[in-house]
Design a protein around this motif. Structure first.
Motif, PDB file in Angstrom:
ATOM      1  N   GLY A   1     -22.918  -6.847   0.909  1.00  0.00           N
ATOM      2  CA  GLY A   1     -22.597  -7.315  -0.426  1.00  0.00           C
ATOM      3  C   GLY A   1     -21.445  -6.597  -1.083  1.00  0.00           C
ATOM      4  O   GLY A   1     -20.664  -5.881  -0.445  1.00  0.00           O
ATOM      5  N   TRP A   2     -21.374  -6.804  -2.378  1.00  0.00           N
ATOM      6  CA  TRP A   2     -20.389  -6.139  -3.230  1.00  0.00           C
ATOM      7  C   TRP A   2     -20.964  -6.042  -4.635  1.00  0.00           C
ATOM      8  O   TRP A   2     -21.247  -7.042  -5.266  1.00  0.00           O
ATOM      9  CB  TRP A   2     -19.070  -6.906  -3.285  1.00  0.00           C
ATOM     10  CG  TRP A   2     -18.054  -6.216  -4.135  1.00  0.00           C
ATOM     11  CD1 TRP A   2     -17.501  -4.990  -3.905  1.00  0.00           C
ATOM     12  CD2 TRP A   2     -17.491  -6.688  -5.362  1.00  0.00           C
ATOM     13  NE1 TRP A   2     -16.618  -4.669  -4.918  1.00  0.00           N
ATOM     14  CE2 TRP A   2     -16.597  -5.694  -5.826  1.00  0.00           C
ATOM     15  CE3 TRP A   2     -17.655  -7.844  -6.121  1.00  0.00           C
ATOM     16  CZ2 TRP A   2     -15.869  -5.836  -7.003  1.00  0.00           C
ATOM     17  CZ3 TRP A   2     -16.935  -7.984  -7.296  1.00  0.00           C
ATOM     18  CH2 TRP A   2     -16.043  -6.984  -7.725  1.00  0.00           C
ATOM     19  N   ASN A   3     -21.134  -4.830  -5.114  1.00  0.00           N
ATOM     20  CA  ASN A   3     -21.750  -4.604  -6.416  1.00  0.00           C
ATOM     21  C   ASN A   3     -21.095  -3.488  -7.207  1.00  0.00           C
ATOM     22  O   ASN A   3     -21.592  -3.120  -8.271  1.00  0.00           O
ATOM     23  CB  ASN A   3     -23.238  -4.248  -6.259  1.00  0.00           C
ATOM     24  CG  ASN A   3     -23.980  -5.213  -5.357  1.00  0.00           C
ATOM     25  OD1 ASN A   3     -23.874  -5.100  -4.146  1.00  0.00           O
ATOM     26  ND2 ASN A   3     -24.708  -6.157  -5.933  1.00  0.00           N
ATOM     27  N   SER A   4     -20.010  -2.921  -6.712  1.00  0.00           N
ATOM     28  CA  SER A   4     -19.437  -1.741  -7.349  1.00  0.00           C
ATOM     29  C   SER A   4     -18.834  -2.044  -8.718  1.00  0.00           C
ATOM     30  O   SER A   4     -18.475  -1.124  -9.453  1.00  0.00           O
ATOM     31  CB  SER A   4     -18.368  -1.113  -6.445  1.00  0.00           C
ATOM     32  OG  SER A   4     -17.342  -2.038  -6.176  1.00  0.00           O
ATOM     33  N   HIS A   5     -18.738  -3.336  -9.062  1.00  0.00           N
ATOM     34  CA  HIS A   5     -18.220  -3.711 -10.377  1.00  0.00           C
ATOM     35  C   HIS A   5     -19.291  -3.599 -11.456  1.00  0.00           C
ATOM     36  O   HIS A   5     -19.002  -3.778 -12.635  1.00  0.00           O
ATOM     37  CB  HIS A   5     -17.710  -5.147 -10.331  1.00  0.00           C
ATOM     38  CG  HIS A   5     -18.742  -6.138  -9.881  1.00  0.00           C
ATOM     39  ND1 HIS A   5     -19.339  -6.064  -8.649  1.00  0.00           N
ATOM     40  CD2 HIS A   5     -19.301  -7.209 -10.514  1.00  0.00           C
ATOM     41  CE1 HIS A   5     -20.206  -7.055  -8.534  1.00  0.00           C
ATOM     42  NE2 HIS A   5     -20.214  -7.760  -9.652  1.00  0.00           N
ATOM     43  N   GLN A   6     -20.532  -3.316 -11.064  1.00  0.00           N
ATOM     44  CA  GLN A   6     -21.614  -3.249 -12.025  1.00  0.00           C
ATOM     45  C   GLN A   6     -21.723  -1.848 -12.620  1.00  0.00           C
ATOM     46  O   GLN A   6     -21.014  -0.922 -12.230  1.00  0.00           O
ATOM     47  CB  GLN A   6     -22.933  -3.631 -11.351  1.00  0.00           C
ATOM     48  CG  GLN A   6     -22.965  -5.084 -10.881  1.00  0.00           C
ATOM     49  CD  GLN A   6     -24.283  -5.438 -10.235  1.00  0.00           C
ATOM     50  OE1 GLN A   6     -24.799  -4.693  -9.432  1.00  0.00           O
ATOM     51  NE2 GLN A   6     -24.819  -6.592 -10.604  1.00  0.00           N
ATOM     52  N   SER A   7     -22.637  -1.689 -13.585  1.00  0.00           N
ATOM     53  CA  SER A   7     -22.867  -0.380 -14.178  1.00  0.00           C
ATOM     54  C   SER A   7     -23.388   0.572 -13.114  1.00  0.00           C
ATOM     55  O   SER A   7     -23.936   0.147 -12.087  1.00  0.00           O
ATOM     56  CB  SER A   7     -23.873  -0.492 -15.325  1.00  0.00           C
ATOM     57  OG  SER A   7     -25.068  -1.097 -14.879  1.00  0.00           O
ATOM     58  N   SER A   8     -23.223   1.861 -13.344  1.00  0.00           N
ATOM     59  CA  SER A   8     -23.533   2.854 -12.311  1.00  0.00           C
ATOM     60  C   SER A   8     -24.981   2.795 -11.852  1.00  0.00           C
ATOM     61  O   SER A   8     -25.278   2.950 -10.669  1.00  0.00           O
ATOM     62  CB  SER A   8     -23.190   4.257 -12.826  1.00  0.00           C
ATOM     63  OG  SER A   8     -23.956   4.558 -13.990  1.00  0.00           O
ATOM     64  N   HIS A   9     -25.903   2.540 -12.775  1.00  0.00           N
ATOM     65  CA  HIS A   9     -27.310   2.521 -12.377  1.00  0.00           C
ATOM     66  C   HIS A   9     -27.633   1.320 -11.487  1.00  0.00           C
ATOM     67  O   HIS A   9     -28.586   1.358 -10.710  1.00  0.00           O
ATOM     68  CB  HIS A   9     -28.222   2.524 -13.611  1.00  0.00           C
ATOM     69  CG  HIS A   9     -28.075   1.312 -14.471  1.00  0.00           C
ATOM     70  ND1 HIS A   9     -27.262   1.297 -15.586  1.00  0.00           N
ATOM     71  CD2 HIS A   9     -28.620   0.067 -14.386  1.00  0.00           C
ATOM     72  CE1 HIS A   9     -27.323   0.104 -16.144  1.00  0.00           C
ATOM     73  NE2 HIS A   9     -28.135  -0.660 -15.442  1.00  0.00           N
ATOM     74  N   ALA A  10     -26.855   0.235 -11.614  1.00  0.00           N
ATOM     75  CA  ALA A  10     -27.105  -0.975 -10.826  1.00  0.00           C
ATOM     76  C   ALA A  10     -26.314  -1.005  -9.527  1.00  0.00           C
ATOM     77  O   ALA A  10     -26.507  -1.913  -8.712  1.00  0.00           O
ATOM     78  CB  ALA A  10     -26.762  -2.210 -11.658  1.00  0.00           C
ATOM     79  N   ASP A  11     -25.433  -0.046  -9.304  1.00  0.00           N
ATOM     80  CA  ASP A  11     -24.575  -0.010  -8.130  1.00  0.00           C
ATOM     81  C   ASP A  11     -25.433   0.158  -6.875  1.00  0.00           C
ATOM     82  O   ASP A  11     -26.115   1.170  -6.704  1.00  0.00           O
ATOM     83  CB  ASP A  11     -23.572   1.135  -8.256  1.00  0.00           C
ATOM     84  CG  ASP A  11     -22.516   1.113  -7.167  1.00  0.00           C
ATOM     85  OD1 ASP A  11     -22.708   0.424  -6.146  1.00  0.00           O
ATOM     86  OD2 ASP A  11     -21.486   1.795  -7.327  1.00  0.00           O
TER      87      ASP A  11
ATOM     88  N   PRO B   1     -31.704   2.094 -18.517  1.00  0.00           N
ATOM     89  CA  PRO B   1     -32.420   2.527 -17.321  1.00  0.00           C
ATOM     90  C   PRO B   1     -31.965   3.894 -16.843  1.00  0.00           C
ATOM     91  O   PRO B   1     -30.801   4.272 -16.989  1.00  0.00           O
ATOM     92  CB  PRO B   1     -32.078   1.444 -16.291  1.00  0.00           C
ATOM     93  CG  PRO B   1     -30.790   0.863 -16.766  1.00  0.00           C
ATOM     94  CD  PRO B   1     -30.820   0.948 -18.257  1.00  0.00           C
ATOM     95  N   ASP B   2     -32.884   4.640 -16.283  1.00  0.00           N
ATOM     96  CA  ASP B   2     -32.606   5.958 -15.729  1.00  0.00           C
ATOM     97  C   ASP B   2     -32.418   5.799 -14.222  1.00  0.00           C
ATOM     98  O   ASP B   2     -33.353   5.409 -13.515  1.00  0.00           O
ATOM     99  CB  ASP B   2     -33.760   6.901 -16.035  1.00  0.00           C
ATOM    100  CG  ASP B   2     -33.478   8.346 -15.621  1.00  0.00           C
ATOM    101  OD1 ASP B   2     -32.607   8.545 -14.745  1.00  0.00           O
ATOM    102  OD2 ASP B   2     -34.127   9.250 -16.157  1.00  0.00           O
TER     103      ASP B   2
END
Length: 322
Positions: free
Chosen positions: A113-123, A267-268
């Protein structure tokens, strides 16, 4: 070569335009991925398809062209698990814990996938590193890791740089395109079973139909958290897909009465590993993991998947890096 003939098919105007058939879509995408198509023509083709709505045949043809550039291993993983959520409200990637459980049960899982554009907690990459899921640097490493550890994450930019470039056009268009769906359908290592999440419910059926055209045997598609394959435990879930190559629909009843968002306001990030290690007691998050695991196991043909998922959770390793 030019994709102008295919743009013309889509854009002739009312009464004359039509969708591409599967062979035409495969040929058009092959030209695009070869680098021979003009960027203006690529944009025109993708936006014309967005305006009319892509068909299962078009998606299948695009996937066939993309797969032709990927080296398929001799031994396929048991489960293909794409992760391409674009939602800015994504919470922690609890589904990674589900993927680990499936792998620990003896069913190798390829995450891509590709998710690095999301917030750090969701990466997802950050989550993989925290949970000890290897992030592959090339296709060969992904195959070796699957053989050794039963689970690996393969970023799209490593798996298929040309497809990654097409996905990045979302920033240029300011809109999603059919590429967001195509990458979910890739199943690059030809797993017999696959799970997919969608953000918009209408895509559940079209992704199932496209997968059938591609010869996929077993598939489950759900509207998941932020577009991921992740089950909300407080909601009834409608699933679409395939079983032994035939169209299939299923339902899963809500597990909990508690009404809660999948993504908390703040989220933590450490909660992901804390839940796995048993340091965090959160029945809702645990239900997310167990429910998602059960759906994945059911896709794999595991009997009594709910009970098996609970047992896997209770007997998981307590090591963060296990």
């Amino acid at each position: 070569m030019s994709i102008a003939p295919y743009v013309r098919i889509l854009g002739r105007g009312p009464g004359r335009a039509r969708s591409l058939d599967q062979d035409e879509a495969r040929a058009a995408m092959a030209i695009i991925l070869s680098g021979q198509a003009a960027p203006e023509a690529i944009g025109a083709l993708l936006m014309l398809m967005r305006m009319k709505g892509e068909t299962a045949a078009e998606l299948a043809g695009f996937v066939q062209a993309a797969r032709a550039q990927i080296d398929v291993p001799r031994l396929a993983p048991a489960l293909d698990w794409p992760s391409y959520a674009a939602g800015r409200t994504r919470g922690l990637p609890w589904f990674l814990l589900s993927a680990k459980l499936v792998a620990q049960a003896g069913y190798p899982v390829l995450l891509h996938g590709w998710n690095s554009h999301q917030s750090s907690h969701a990466d997802v990459r950050r989550g993989c590193r925290a949970l000890g899921i290897h992030i592959a640097t090339d296709q060969a490493t992904a195959q070796e890791t699957l053989a050794a550890h039963g689970i690996a994450y393969l970023p799209l930019e490593i798996l298929s740089p040309p497809m990654f470039a097409l996905l990045q056009l979302r920033d240029t268009f300011g809109l999603r395109s059919c590429i967001n769906t195509v990458v979910r359908l890739l199943n690059p290592f030809a797993a017999n079973a696959a799970v997919q999440g969608v953000f918009h419910p209408v895509y559940r059926e079209i992704q199932a139909d496209a997968s059938a055209l591609l010869g996929q045997k077993n598939l489950s598609v759900i509207k998941g958290g932020g577009g991921e394959f992740e089950r909300h435990p407080s909601k009834d879930i409608a699933a679409f897909g395939l079983r032994n190559g035939a169209p299939w629909q299923g339902k899963a009843a809500a597990q909990l009465d508690e009404i809660r968002r999948l993504a908390p306001v703040a989220p933590d990030a450490s909660d992901l590993t804390a839940l796995w290690a048993g340091q965090l007691k959160d029945p809702f998050a645990q239900a997310v993991v167990e429910g998602t695991t059960a759906l994945a196991l059911e896709t794999l043909g595991v009997a009594d998947a709910d009970s098996r998922a609970r047992a896997l959770w209770e007997n998981r390793s307590r090591s963060k890096a296990a």
